[in-house]
Enzyme design. Structure first.
Site, short mmCIF file in Angstrom:
data_model
loop_
_atom_site.label_atom_id
_atom_site.label_comp_id
_atom_site.label_asym_id
_atom_site.label_seq_id
_atom_site.Cartn_x
_atom_site.Cartn_y
_atom_site.Cartn_z
N HIS A 114 0.87 -1.18 0.00
CA HIS A 114 0.00 0.00 0.00
C HIS A 114 0.91 1.23 0.00
O HIS A 114 1.19 1.79 1.05
CB HIS A 114 -0.88 -0.04 1.25
CG HIS A 114 -2.00 0.94 1.26
ND1 HIS A 114 -3.25 0.64 1.75
CD2 HIS A 114 -2.08 2.23 0.85
CE1 HIS A 114 -4.05 1.70 1.64
NE2 HIS A 114 -3.35 2.68 1.10
N GLU A 119 -2.48 -1.63 -3.39
CA GLU A 119 -3.67 -0.92 -2.97
C GLU A 119 -3.35 0.54 -2.70
O GLU A 119 -2.21 0.89 -2.35
CB GLU A 119 -4.30 -1.59 -1.74
CG GLU A 119 -3.33 -1.86 -0.63
CD GLU A 119 -3.93 -2.54 0.59
OE1 GLU A 119 -4.68 -3.52 0.41
OE2 GLU A 119 -3.65 -2.09 1.71
N THR A 174 -4.35 4.66 8.78
CA THR A 174 -4.63 3.44 8.01
C THR A 174 -6.03 3.58 7.44
O THR A 174 -6.82 4.40 7.92
CB THR A 174 -4.50 2.18 8.89
OG1 THR A 174 -4.74 1.01 8.10
CG2 THR A 174 -5.46 2.19 10.07
N HIS A 214 -8.55 -6.04 6.71
CA HIS A 214 -8.37 -5.07 7.78
C HIS A 214 -8.70 -5.70 9.12
O HIS A 214 -9.80 -6.17 9.35
CB HIS A 214 -9.20 -3.79 7.60
CG HIS A 214 -8.37 -2.58 7.91
ND1 HIS A 214 -8.06 -2.20 9.19
CD2 HIS A 214 -7.71 -1.72 7.10
CE1 HIS A 214 -7.27 -1.14 9.14
NE2 HIS A 214 -7.03 -0.84 7.89
N ASP A 215 -7.69 -5.73 9.97
CA ASP A 215 -7.84 -6.23 11.34
C ASP A 215 -8.25 -7.70 11.43
O ASP A 215 -8.75 -8.13 12.47
CB ASP A 215 -8.83 -5.37 12.14
CG ASP A 215 -8.32 -3.95 12.30
OD1 ASP A 215 -7.11 -3.79 12.58
OD2 ASP A 215 -9.10 -3.00 12.14
N1 PXP Z 1 -6.92 -3.99 3.01
C1 PXP Z 1 -6.73 -2.66 2.87
C2 PXP Z 1 -7.44 -1.95 1.78
C3 PXP Z 1 -5.84 -1.97 3.72
O1 PXP Z 1 -5.67 -0.65 3.57
C4 PXP Z 1 -5.14 -2.69 4.72
C5 PXP Z 1 -4.16 -1.98 5.60
O2 PXP Z 1 -3.14 -1.45 4.83
C6 PXP Z 1 -5.38 -4.07 4.82
C7 PXP Z 1 -6.26 -4.69 3.97
C8 PXP Z 1 -4.68 -4.92 5.84
O3 PXP Z 1 -5.13 -4.56 7.12
P1 PXP Z 1 -4.33 -5.07 8.39
O4 PXP Z 1 -2.98 -4.48 8.34
O5 PXP Z 1 -5.17 -4.58 9.54
O6 PXP Z 1 -4.31 -6.58 8.31
#
Ligand code: PXP
Length: 240
Positions: A43, A70, A100, A190-191
């Site tokens: 990212h 991303e 984030t 995410h999380d």
């Molecule tokens: N998906 C997206 C679009 C994100 O921005 C992120 C964090 O960069 C993630 C997935 C991964 O999230 P995490 O780091 O909480 O696993």
């Protein structure tokens, strides 16, 4: 089977803290693949506070599995992605200074803009995924804009899961089913972590890919990256 894409931003954050090349982001990506990761996610942000543009170019020729970039499709990001041509681009509406990503697109309000950007990426042979909140209307408008997939923002899932796992699942059901019914590919991220991942995948086994960074890298501090990837893959395979 749901595929595991490892987000390696945190490795770049650690490297950048000292200015040298430790840990080595490229080596780490290769090792993740050797240990079973089915994709590598980065990212890049405009301030290059973790992944840098040079990393993205270097990774393109290294990554053997699926490369996912991303970010917010500002002109610089669009040029980078079109030059690198990863397998997948995930469009995220994060502000420059945001710690984030913390929400998905309003795909209805931004439908025309998204449609134009999505078409450019698709013309270049890059699969497009749009990051959305778990709202079937947002999923539907992502499809109307021409997206190949949506990525459900699972931050709220993780937050709810600790108190009420069933409620957390139900909160995502209509969006996940909408994606399936429309024939859209489905990603999630995410999380997500070793505790909350299995129930999500059991409920929605048609999830194509999860991208996981923060918790996975934190787990690796205790378990090592090889064992950590093994455990996440076990969590996925045992749930499908
Ligand atoms: N998906 C997206 C679009 C994100 O921005 C992120 C964090 O960069 C993630 C997935 C991964 O999230 P995490 O780091 O909480 O696993």
């Amino acid at each position: 089977m749901t595929r595991l894409s490892v987000n390696i931003n945190k490795i770049a954050t650690l490297r950048n803290a000292r200015g040298g090349n430790l840990p080595d982001v490229e080596l780490f990506a290769r090792d993740c693949e050797a240990y079973g990761a089915e994709g590598i996610t980065v990212h890049p942000r405009p301030d290059e506070r973790h992944i840098r543009r040079t990393d993205v170019y270097a990774l393109k020729s290294l990554v053997q599995t699926e490369f996912n970039i991303e970010g917010n499709p500002e002109p610089e990001f669009i040029d980078l992605v079109l030059n690198v041509k990863p397998h997948q681009v995930t469009l995220v509406p994060d502000a420059r200074e945001q710690l984030t990503s913390n929400h998905g697109w309003d795909t209805r309000a931004h439908q025309a803009k998204l449609a134009t950007i999505i078409q450019r990426f698709k013309n270049a042979g890059i699969r497009v995924s749009v990051f959305v909140d778990p709202d079937p209307v947002m999923v539907e408008y992502a499809a109307r804009a021409g997206s190949d997939r949506v990525e459900l923002y699972t931050g709220p899932y993780a937050e709810m899961y600790d108190n009420d796992p069933q409620r957390a699942i139900e909160y995502y059901r209509s969006a996940a089913e909408k994606a399936r019914d429309l024939g859209l590919g489905l990603n999630a991220g995410h999380d997500l972590n070793l505790r909350n991942l299995p129930d999500f995948i059991k409920a929605f086994p048609w999830v194509d890919e999860v991208s996981i960074g923060h918790a996975l890298i934190a787990d690796a501090l205790y378990l090592g990256i090889q064992e950590t990837i093994k455990q996440y893959k076990y969590a996925l395979s045992n749930s499908n």
